[in-house]
Design a protein around this motif. Structure first.
Motif, mmCIF file in Angstrom:
data_model
loop_
_atom_site.group_PDB
_atom_site.id
_atom_site.type_symbol
_atom_site.label_atom_id
_atom_site.label_comp_id
_atom_site.label_asym_id
_atom_site.label_seq_id
_atom_site.Cartn_x
_atom_site.Cartn_y
_atom_site.Cartn_z
ATOM 1 N N GLN A 156 -7.160 -9.103 8.928
ATOM 2 C CA GLN A 156 -6.739 -7.865 8.291
ATOM 3 C C GLN A 156 -5.748 -7.107 9.171
ATOM 4 N N THR A 157 -4.660 -6.672 8.563
ATOM 5 C CA THR A 157 -3.655 -5.910 9.295
ATOM 6 C C THR A 157 -4.130 -4.467 9.396
ATOM 7 N N LYS B 125 6.895 -5.348 0.046
ATOM 8 C CA LYS B 125 5.983 -5.535 1.176
ATOM 9 C C LYS B 125 5.735 -4.168 1.799
ATOM 10 N N TYR C 184 1.345 -6.471 3.552
ATOM 11 C CA TYR C 184 0.827 -6.978 2.275
ATOM 12 C C TYR C 184 1.869 -6.804 1.180
ATOM 13 N N TYR C 185 1.873 -7.746 0.234
ATOM 14 C CA TYR C 185 2.847 -7.749 -0.855
ATOM 15 C C TYR C 185 2.269 -7.098 -2.108
ATOM 16 N N HIS C 186 3.146 -6.449 -2.880
ATOM 17 C CA HIS C 186 2.768 -5.766 -4.115
ATOM 18 C C HIS C 186 3.787 -6.124 -5.190
#
Length: 167
Positions: free
Chosen positions: A65-66, A121, A126-128
């Protein structure tokens, strides 16, 4: 409980740790707010490259997890850092509850290969996906298909007429 937060470093973005329901959503789309307007070409062939998937949410392990970056944390007050960490904790609990729910959508990394402008990003990596931005592409793809069908129906009609004349 914290259900949303505004990230001052991201600007103009709220993050929610829940599903959002609404009686309606209006998105600014007035022509006067737009420049460099171009038609969408080859929407049908682009849509054919997409792969819809079903999935369940999963929560990355702590090691994967970032977390909030040191630079980001340095720009916030102690209270703000605590609030963001609380939100992340509550968000993880909300995701755990949603793990059983089957969802439909796209993998952002796959969609990005075809429509990079629909994938974003965030500061944590994380990408959306901008699913609403996909609607015009789908509409244009349907229109391209409709034109093909109309042309095929006309060809069939003409061929049937030729066959009838030959008899």
């Amino acid at each position: 409980s914290v259900f949303a937060y505004y990230d001052m470093l991201e600007g103009n973005k709220f993050t929610f740790n829940c599903d959002v329901y609404s009686q309606g959503v209006m998105i600014t789309s007035d022509e006067r707010y737009k420049t460099n307007i171009n038609p969408l070409d080859s929407a049908y062939s682009l849509v054919r490259q997409l792969n819809g998937v079903s999935y369940n949410y999963t929560i990355p392990q702590k090691s994967e997890q970032t977390q909030m970056s040191t630079k980001k944390a340095a720009d916030l007050t102690e209270k703000e850092v605590a609030e963001v960490r609380l939100f992340e904790e509550i968000n993880a609990k909300g995701l755990q509850a949603k793990q059983q729910d089957k969802r439909l959508g796209f993998l952002a990394q796959d969609l990005q290969k075809v429509f990079p402008e629909l994938v974003h990003k965030d500061s944590t990596g994380y990408y959306h996906v901008d699913y609403i931005g996909l609607i015009p592409v789908l509409v244009e793809s349907i229109k391209e298909q409709a034109t093909r069908i109309d042309n095929q129906e006309e060809r069939i009609r003409l061929l049937e007429q030729q066959v009838k004349n030959l008899k």
